[in-house]
Design an enzyme around this catalytic site. Structure first.
Site, PDB file in Angstrom:
ATOM      1  CG  HIS A  97      13.127  20.275  38.806  1.00  0.00           C
ATOM      2  ND1 HIS A  97      12.490  21.282  38.107  1.00  0.00           N
ATOM      3  CD2 HIS A  97      12.231  19.274  38.921  1.00  0.00           C
ATOM      4  CE1 HIS A  97      11.267  20.913  37.816  1.00  0.00           C
ATOM      5  NE2 HIS A  97      11.075  19.692  38.291  1.00  0.00           N
ATOM      6  CG  HIS A  99      11.996  14.617  39.800  1.00  0.00           C
ATOM      7  ND1 HIS A  99      11.022  14.862  40.745  1.00  0.00           N
ATOM      8  CD2 HIS A  99      11.706  15.427  38.741  1.00  0.00           C
ATOM      9  CE1 HIS A  99      10.173  15.782  40.274  1.00  0.00           C
ATOM     10  NE2 HIS A  99      10.562  16.139  39.062  1.00  0.00           N
TER      11      HIS A  99
END
Ligand code: 5GP
Ligand code: ZN
Length: 132
Positions: A97, A99
């Site tokens: 992922h 951010h």
């Protein structure tokens, strides 16, 4: 199934800010700043070390779309883009992922590493390890 795969499958709810065939972006449950968003591929890869090249390249396009969405809708003028890969880097969810952290005046976020003196020998030694 990992936590983010469960969010992608709809088994766990999330505050979705963007979705297409291959990616989902949703608000981080712990908002570093208002609008802190995670961009995840729908296909599971653990980290930057295992993601395939096609997904990696598409992911940056999605990150740029979502960053611009936050800029336009939240009126932010700055963001930090961050990926933690590996436990030592602070990765706590093993589904890659990115951010996106919107930045605000006096938001008390400190991401810049400490400055170190220039050390030509150390740089040359590191470079030779990388290249050989
Ligand atoms: P990492 O530390 O792996 O780079 O980031 C994982 C992030 O996932 C953390 O910032 C954490 O707040 C967020 N997170 C953990 N569990 C959940 C959840 O159930 N929902 C959402 N939206 N974010 C989560
Ligand atoms: Zn997963």
């Amino acid at each position: 199934m990992c936590l983010f795969c469960k969010i992608i499958d709809g088994e766990i709810p999330a505050y979705k800010v963007y979705e297409d065939n291959d990616f989902l972006a949703f608000l981080d449950i712990s908002q570093a700043t208002p609008g802190h968003t995670l961009v995840v591929p729908k296909k599971h890869f653990d980290s930057i070390f295992s993601i395939d090249e096609e997904t990696a390249s598409k992911m940056l396009i999605v990150v740029s779309k979502v960053a611009n969405l936050l800029k336009d809708k939240l009126g932010v003028s700055a963001v930090n883009i961050l990926n933690n890969s590996g436990a030592l880097a602070g990765q706590t969810v093993n589904h890659i992922h990115i951010h996106i952290i919107p930045r605000y005046e006096n938001d008390n976020i400190h991401l810049a590493p400490d400055a170190h003196d220039f050390d030509a020998e150390a740089l040359a030694s590191t470079l030779s390890k990388i290249l050989n």
